[in-house]
Design an enzyme around this catalytic site. Structure first.
Site, PDB file in Angstrom:
ATOM      1  N   HIS A   1      -3.781  -4.930   0.731  1.00 57.35           N
ATOM      2  CA  HIS A   1      -3.285  -5.339   2.050  1.00 57.35           C
ATOM      3  C   HIS A   1      -3.357  -6.867   2.186  1.00 57.35           C
ATOM      4  O   HIS A   1      -4.344  -7.405   2.702  1.00 57.35           O
ATOM      5  CB  HIS A   1      -4.105  -4.667   3.151  1.00 57.35           C
ATOM      6  CG  HIS A   1      -3.789  -3.223   3.329  1.00 57.35           C
ATOM      7  ND1 HIS A   1      -2.814  -2.765   4.199  1.00 57.35           N
ATOM      8  CD2 HIS A   1      -4.293  -2.120   2.722  1.00 57.35           C
ATOM      9  CE1 HIS A   1      -2.753  -1.453   4.136  1.00 57.35           C
ATOM     10  NE2 HIS A   1      -3.631  -1.029   3.240  1.00 57.35           N
TER      11      HIS A   1
ATOM     12  N   CYS B   1       0.827  -1.203   0.000  1.00 61.14           N
ATOM     13  CA  CYS B   1       0.000   0.000   0.000  1.00 61.14           C
ATOM     14  C   CYS B   1       0.866   1.261   0.000  1.00 61.14           C
ATOM     15  O   CYS B   1       1.491   1.569  -1.007  1.00 61.14           O
ATOM     16  CB  CYS B   1      -0.989  -0.029   1.166  1.00 61.14           C
ATOM     17  SG  CYS B   1      -2.378   1.123   0.955  1.00 61.14           S
TER      18      CYS B   1
ATOM     19  N   GLU C   1      -1.947  -8.741   4.241  1.00 62.07           N
ATOM     20  CA  GLU C   1      -1.965  -9.177   5.643  1.00 62.07           C
ATOM     21  C   GLU C   1      -3.392  -9.378   6.161  1.00 62.07           C
ATOM     22  O   GLU C   1      -3.612 -10.152   7.097  1.00 62.07           O
ATOM     23  CB  GLU C   1      -1.218  -8.188   6.542  1.00 62.07           C
ATOM     24  CG  GLU C   1      -1.900  -6.849   6.802  1.00 62.07           C
ATOM     25  CD  GLU C   1      -1.632  -5.792   5.740  1.00 62.07           C
ATOM     26  OE1 GLU C   1      -1.822  -4.599   6.045  1.00 62.07           O
ATOM     27  OE2 GLU C   1      -1.241  -6.173   4.614  1.00 62.07           O
TER      28      GLU C   1
END
Length: 232
Positions: free
Chosen positions: A203, A110, A205
């Site tokens: 993202h 990002c 994660e």
């Protein structure tokens, strides 16, 4: 694995300011077999020793975060650009330039991808107009370009991603190649032509425990770092 920290001016449980890392990022690195270590940026002259400090690591993770100061890419700020942090820009740009020089295995996420583009001379859209897909707090498909390193990681030409951003790459910096785009043409991933850097706008994660394509990004980073460590 160096995970570049985010400075918070106040954290109640710690009483004072703190250098933080998102738990999801740490968990994603750990699940892939890596050991996340938060990289602290000293307030006094944080840049001078970055190359020697980073040389002790086998890989680097550049996380998301706040908007980048538009002056960093030669633009005047628009009202939509908010919450810029000069210290964080200095640190992140310094880390990016150091990993480029050191050729450290790096995954940029990002804001991390936007910092990479700015560090190499590119520019950003300060605020994107939402159409289809929605980029701010949504899950949407991205098209992965065949023949890229990203395609080799995820093994398919369409993946769905967790997206949370309102800025994006405008002019692509020299030395970067686009490896994924959204349906509206927005750049979703890039990789460096020479250095060992892969960057994504989404993202991974968020869903590393349930999405094989997201988990693959962290597995690839840890694998690249392990090969660097084991190389003679």
């Amino acid at each position: 694995m160096a995970l570049v920290g985010r400075r918070a001016p106040q954290v109640p449980i710690l009483r004072f300011s703190a250098t933080l890392a998102a738990e999801a990022l740490c968990e994603a690195v750990w699940a892939a077999g890596g050991e996340p270590v938060v990289l602290h940026g000293p307030a006094a002259d944080p840049l001078a020793e970055l190359p020697s400090r980073l040389a002790a690591f086998d890989g680097v993770l550049m996380p998301g975060g706040a908007d980048i100061e538009p002056s960093r890419y030669g633009a005047d700020p628009l009202p939509e650009t908010m919450d810029t942090v000069a210290f964080q820009d200095d640190l992140d740009l310094g880390v990016t330039r150091a990993v480029l020089d050191l050729d450290l295995p790096t995954l940029a996420i990002c804001r991390g991808m936007q910092v990479l583009n700015v560090a190499l001379g590119g520019t950003l859209h300060q605020h994107i107009t939402e159409t289809d897909p929605v980029h701010h707090n949504a899950i949407h498909d991205v098209n992965v370009i065949s023949g890229t390193r990203l395609h080799a990681m995820v093994g398919t030409e369409v993946i769905d991603v967790s997206s949370y951003h309102h800025q994006a790459i405008d002019r692509l910096a020299p030395g970067l190649t686009v490896s994924a785009v959204a349906a509206d043409g927005l750049v979703e991933a890039v990789e460096h032509d020479r250095a060992d850097i892969v960057a994504v706008q989404w993202h991974p994660e968020d869903r590393h425990a349930t999405s094989s394509s997201d988990a693959a990004l962290f597995a690839d980073l840890v694998d690249r770092a392990r090969k660097r460590k084991d190389s003679p």
